[in-house]
Design a protein around this motif. Structure first.
Motif, PDB file in Angstrom:
ATOM      1  N   ILE A 102       9.076  40.919  10.399  1.00  0.00           N
ATOM      2  CA  ILE A 102       8.544  39.856   9.534  1.00  0.00           C
ATOM      3  C   ILE A 102       9.531  39.625   8.402  1.00  0.00           C
ATOM      4  O   ILE A 102       9.969  40.577   7.742  1.00  0.00           O
ATOM      5  N   ARG A 103       9.873  38.367   8.159  1.00  0.00           N
ATOM      6  CA  ARG A 103      10.736  38.014   7.027  1.00  0.00           C
ATOM      7  C   ARG A 103       9.918  37.150   6.078  1.00  0.00           C
ATOM      8  O   ARG A 103       9.346  36.144   6.481  1.00  0.00           O
ATOM      9  N   ILE A 104       9.868  37.563   4.814  1.00  0.00           N
ATOM     10  CA  ILE A 104       9.189  36.805   3.774  1.00  0.00           C
ATOM     11  C   ILE A 104      10.281  36.207   2.908  1.00  0.00           C
ATOM     12  O   ILE A 104      11.167  36.929   2.445  1.00  0.00           O
ATOM     13  N   SER A 105      10.243  34.904   2.692  1.00  0.00           N
ATOM     14  CA  SER A 105      11.287  34.268   1.906  1.00  0.00           C
ATOM     15  C   SER A 105      10.689  33.291   0.909  1.00  0.00           C
ATOM     16  O   SER A 105       9.693  32.626   1.188  1.00  0.00           O
ATOM     17  N   THR A 149      17.183  36.968  14.074  1.00  0.00           N
ATOM     18  CA  THR A 149      15.904  36.529  14.623  1.00  0.00           C
ATOM     19  C   THR A 149      14.806  37.492  14.183  1.00  0.00           C
ATOM     20  O   THR A 149      15.062  38.675  13.980  1.00  0.00           O
ATOM     21  N   TYR A 150      13.614  36.964  14.035  1.00  0.00           N
ATOM     22  CA  TYR A 150      12.463  37.747  13.592  1.00  0.00           C
ATOM     23  C   TYR A 150      11.226  37.120  14.216  1.00  0.00           C
ATOM     24  O   TYR A 150      11.221  35.973  14.637  1.00  0.00           O
ATOM     25  N   ASP A 151      10.187  37.891  14.299  1.00  0.00           N
ATOM     26  CA  ASP A 151       8.968  37.410  14.937  1.00  0.00           C
ATOM     27  C   ASP A 151       8.229  36.407  14.065  1.00  0.00           C
ATOM     28  O   ASP A 151       7.767  35.379  14.550  1.00  0.00           O
ATOM     29  N   VAL A 152       8.101  36.724  12.785  1.00  0.00           N
ATOM     30  CA  VAL A 152       7.335  35.863  11.877  1.00  0.00           C
ATOM     31  C   VAL A 152       8.134  35.609  10.605  1.00  0.00           C
ATOM     32  O   VAL A 152       8.710  36.533  10.026  1.00  0.00           O
ATOM     33  N   GLY A 154      15.345  31.251  12.845  1.00  0.00           N
ATOM     34  CA  GLY A 154      15.306  32.589  13.411  1.00  0.00           C
ATOM     35  C   GLY A 154      13.929  33.076  13.793  1.00  0.00           C
ATOM     36  O   GLY A 154      13.784  34.154  14.350  1.00  0.00           O
ATOM     37  N   ALA A 155      12.895  32.274  13.515  1.00  0.00           N
ATOM     38  CA  ALA A 155      11.517  32.748  13.667  1.00  0.00           C
ATOM     39  C   ALA A 155      10.828  32.230  14.923  1.00  0.00           C
ATOM     40  O   ALA A 155      11.001  31.081  15.309  1.00  0.00           O
ATOM     41  N   ALA A 176      -2.316  37.906   8.737  1.00  0.00           N
ATOM     42  CA  ALA A 176      -3.317  38.819   9.301  1.00  0.00           C
ATOM     43  C   ALA A 176      -4.019  38.169  10.494  1.00  0.00           C
ATOM     44  O   ALA A 176      -4.205  38.798  11.534  1.00  0.00           O
ATOM     45  N   ALA A 177      -4.379  36.895  10.361  1.00  0.00           N
ATOM     46  CA  ALA A 177      -5.019  36.188  11.473  1.00  0.00           C
ATOM     47  C   ALA A 177      -4.063  36.056  12.654  1.00  0.00           C
ATOM     48  O   ALA A 177      -4.466  36.251  13.802  1.00  0.00           O
ATOM     49  N   LEU A 178      -2.800  35.770  12.382  1.00  0.00           N
ATOM     50  CA  LEU A 178      -1.808  35.583  13.440  1.00  0.00           C
ATOM     51  C   LEU A 178      -1.588  36.846  14.268  1.00  0.00           C
ATOM     52  O   LEU A 178      -1.489  36.792  15.485  1.00  0.00           O
TER      53      LEU A 178
END
Length: 151
Positions: free
Chosen positions: A12-15, A75-78, A93-94, A127-129
């Protein structure tokens, strides 16, 4: 993508910009997953202290097996994008994206307290995802920020 299944491997990447809760969001997720027994590798990009970076990021890799690095970098999943610059810079990348373009994060945050809490709304969407019980996120936010209204 379910976090409660076997063979969990999730990046997971938070930006977003400094001040939008990138670090709080990343730290919260890393702590929640560690408490749930997952192996966690977290990396925080440090932005400039002179002029804020509009697309700094915090990346978390979660696995049910031991991990020794941040894993895939391009690349990252989310992707959780807290502003349009972050979305434009990291979207490619997501596999999945949580942003204002897909979900009205600011409206949700405003309805439940303050627009600055859009990172908390993004945590709920994540969380829902991934099928993560949001109570774990709420418990961690309450522990960090104290009692109060946790949306």
């Amino acid at each position: 993508m379910k976090i409660d299944s076997l063979n969990v491997e999730l990046t997971i990447r938070i930006s977003g910009a400094q001040g939008e809760g990138v670090e709080t969001t990343g730290r919260t997720l890393a702590t929640v997953f560690a408490k749930l027994g997952y192996h966690v590798f977290a990396y925080r990009q440090y932005g400039s202290i002179i002029k804020g970076n509009p697309a700094m990021f915090y990346q978390i890799r979660i696995s049910d097996r031991r991990i020794y690095s941040h894993g895939r970098w391009r690349t990252y999943d989310v992707l959780i994008a807290l502003n349009d610059t972050a979305l434009a810079q990291h979207r490619g990348g997501a596999k999945y994206v949580v942003s204002e373009k897909e979900i009205p994060l600011t409206d949700i945050a405003t309805k439940h307290g303050n627009r600055i809490m859009k990172n908390t709304a993004a945590l709920g969407a994540l969380a829902a995802l991934i099928n993560l019980n949001p109570k774990y996120i709420a418990e961690q936010l309450t522990k960090e920020f104290g009692e109060g209204k946790v949306a």
